[in-house]
Design a protein around this motif. Structure first.
Motif, short mmCIF file in Angstrom:
data_model
loop_
_atom_site.label_atom_id
_atom_site.label_comp_id
_atom_site.label_asym_id
_atom_site.label_seq_id
_atom_site.Cartn_x
_atom_site.Cartn_y
_atom_site.Cartn_z
N THR A 173 0.84 -1.19 0.00
CA THR A 173 0.00 0.00 0.00
C THR A 173 0.88 1.24 0.00
N ASN A 174 0.48 2.24 -0.75
CA ASN A 174 1.25 3.46 -0.89
C ASN A 174 1.37 4.21 0.44
N PHE A 175 2.48 4.93 0.60
CA PHE A 175 2.66 5.78 1.77
C PHE A 175 3.54 6.96 1.41
N THR A 176 3.47 8.00 2.21
CA THR A 176 4.36 9.15 2.09
C THR A 176 5.01 9.39 3.44
N GLU A 177 6.31 9.64 3.43
CA GLU A 177 7.02 9.99 4.65
C GLU A 177 7.20 11.52 4.70
N PHE A 178 6.85 12.09 5.84
CA PHE A 178 7.01 13.52 6.09
C PHE A 178 8.10 13.72 7.14
N LEU A 179 8.81 14.84 7.06
CA LEU A 179 9.85 15.17 8.02
C LEU A 179 9.42 16.34 8.88
N LEU A 180 9.75 16.26 10.17
CA LEU A 180 9.56 17.38 11.09
C LEU A 180 10.87 18.16 11.11
N VAL A 181 10.83 19.41 10.67
CA VAL A 181 12.04 20.22 10.50
C VAL A 181 12.11 21.28 11.59
N THR A 182 13.30 21.41 12.19
CA THR A 182 13.53 22.41 13.23
C THR A 182 14.66 23.34 12.80
N GLY A 183 14.82 24.43 13.56
CA GLY A 183 15.81 25.42 13.19
C GLY A 183 17.18 25.21 13.80
N ASN A 184 17.22 24.73 15.05
CA ASN A 184 18.50 24.66 15.75
C ASN A 184 18.84 23.27 16.27
N GLY A 185 18.14 22.28 15.81
CA GLY A 185 18.43 20.92 16.24
C GLY A 185 17.67 20.48 17.46
N SER A 186 17.05 21.41 18.18
CA SER A 186 16.25 21.03 19.35
C SER A 186 14.94 20.43 18.88
N VAL A 187 14.38 19.56 19.72
CA VAL A 187 13.14 18.89 19.36
C VAL A 187 12.05 19.28 20.35
N PRO A 188 10.79 19.36 19.89
CA PRO A 188 9.69 19.78 20.76
C PRO A 188 9.11 18.64 21.58
N PHE A 189 9.90 17.62 21.87
CA PHE A 189 9.40 16.50 22.65
C PHE A 189 10.56 15.80 23.31
N LYS A 190 10.27 15.02 24.32
CA LYS A 190 11.29 14.22 24.99
C LYS A 190 11.50 12.93 24.21
N PRO A 191 12.71 12.39 24.19
CA PRO A 191 12.94 11.12 23.49
C PRO A 191 11.97 10.04 23.97
#
Length: 299
Positions: A173-191
Motif C-alpha cells: 500500500t502506498n505511503f508518504t514519509e514527512f519530516l519534522l524540520v527544526t531550526g537549531n536541532g532542538s526537538v519539541p518533545f522528549k525522546p
C-alpha cells in the motif's frame, strides 16, 4: 504555543501528517498551512516547526525538500509515515460522461492510474495545486470528478464513487514519509522510550568528482557495518571550499541510514568520509553534513 506549519491547504495528507505528529508527540501546536516548501523551511526558528513531504513509495524523493533543508541549515527531528489512500468523488446527482474532467494533485493522478484506466479511460485529467483544491473545483463547477482523501470529499459534500483507488506495487500500500524540520536541532518533545531504532540523514558534498567516488562512499558505510536505507543523487551545491572552485557539474548525495546502537561507530564513519572526500586530506565539515538523527513514526 509553538507553531507547526505544513504544506496547505487544509484537508490534505500534509495536514493529516501534522495532526498525526501532534498526537504522537503528545504536545499542542498551532497548526498553520503554508503555500510552498520554501516558505515552510525558510521560516523555521526556535518556536516554529515545519512538516514537509520527503518520500513517496511510488513517486520517490521530493527533491526540493532535502535541498532546502541543506541550503538553509535546518535539522530533521522526526519522520512520520502516512498511509496514502485516495477516493474519487463527484457532485451529488451528477453522472460522469466523456466531457467530464478528473481533477487532482499532479502526484495523485499517476498514483491512481490503474483505476482511472479501467473505469475512466476517456475522461480528461487535469492537475490542480492540491487534492483539497480538486474537491473545491468540483463543488464550484458542480461537475467533474475529484481524487482526494475520503474525509476531504465527504467534508466538501461530494458523493464517493470508489474508495482506496490507489495503485498497488507488489501488494504494498502506498505511503508518504514527512519530516519534522527544526531550526537549531532542538526537538519539541522528549525522546520516546518506545522508539527502538532511529535514522540519520546526511548530505555528502564532495569537493571534486572522480571515478569510483560513489563506490568509495558506500564502501566506507559498509565497512563500519551501518545499514543504508535510501540514497538520492542530486546536482551539487555550487559553492567554493576555502576559495577553491568546485569541479564542473558536481554531484552530491543524500543518504538515510539506520543509526547504529554504538554512536561512536557512526562518528568514526563520518570522520573517515570527511577525510577521504576533502581535497587536502584534512577533515572538513563541508563534505559531510548530518541533517538530523530522528525516530520514524508510522500510522
Amino acid at each position: 504555543m509553538p507553531e507547526l506549519h505544513y504544506l496547505g491547504p487544509a484537508e490534505t495528507f500534509a495536514e493529516q501528517a501534522a495532526k498525526t505528529l501532534e498526537r504522537t508527540l503528545g504536545d499542542r501546536f498551532d497548526l498553520i498551512p503554508k503555500r510552498s516548501l520554501e516558505e515552510l523551511i525558510e521560516n523555521v526558528d526556535d518556536s516554529t516547526f515545519a512538516v514537509v513531504p520527503y518520500y513517496n513509495l511510488y513517486e520517490g524523493l521530493v527533491q526540493e525538500t532535502l535541498d532546502l533543508i541543506t541550503e538553509n541549515g535546518r535539522h530533521i527531528a522526526a519522520a512520520q509515515r502516512i498511509s496514502v489512500k485516495f477516493a474519487i468523488g463527484r457532485f451529488p446527482g451528477t453522472s460522469p460522461d466523456a466531457d467530464d474532467v478528473v481533477y487532482s494533485h499532479p502526484k495523485a493522478i499517476p498514483q491512481c492510474s490503474v483505476f482511472l484506466s479501467q473505469h475512466f479511460r476517456y475522461i480528461r485529467r487535469q492537475e490542480v495545486l492540491s487534492t483539497a483544491e480538486a474537491t473545491r473545483v468540483v463543488v464550484e463547477k458542480r461537475s467533474g470528478l475529484a481524487i482526494a482523501r475520503r474525509e476531504a470529499l465527504q467534508k466538501a459534500g461530494l458523493e464517493i464513487i470508489a474508495d482506496d483507488i490507489g495503485n498497488r506495487q507488489y501488494g504494498r500500500t502506498n505511503f508518504t514519509e514527512f519530516l519534522l524540520v527544526t531550526g537549531n536541532g532542538s526537538v519539541p518533545f522528549k525522546p520516546l522510550e518506545t522508539v527502538s531504532k532511529s535514522r540519520t540523514m546526511i548530505a555528502v558534498i564532495p569537493t571534486s568528482d572522480r571515478v569510483g567516488l560513489l563506490a568509495d562512499i558506500l564502501g566506507q558505510i559498509s565497512f563500519f557495518g551501518i545499514n543504508l536505507l535510501k540514497i538520492h543523487s542530486r546536482p551539487g551545491l555550487i559553492e567554493p571550499v576555502n576559495d577553491v572552485p568546485i569541479a564542473h557539474d558536481p554531484q552530491m548525495f543524500y543518504l538515510e541510514m539506520e543509526t547504529p546502537t554504538v554512536w561512536r561507530i557512526f562518528e568514526l564513519c563520518m570522520e573517515t568520509l570527511n577525510l577521504r572526500l576533502s581535497r587536502t586530506g584534512e577533515s572538513s565539515d563541508h563534505c559531510v553534513r548530518v541533517l538530523g538523527t530522528y525516530p520514524l513514526f508510522e500510522s
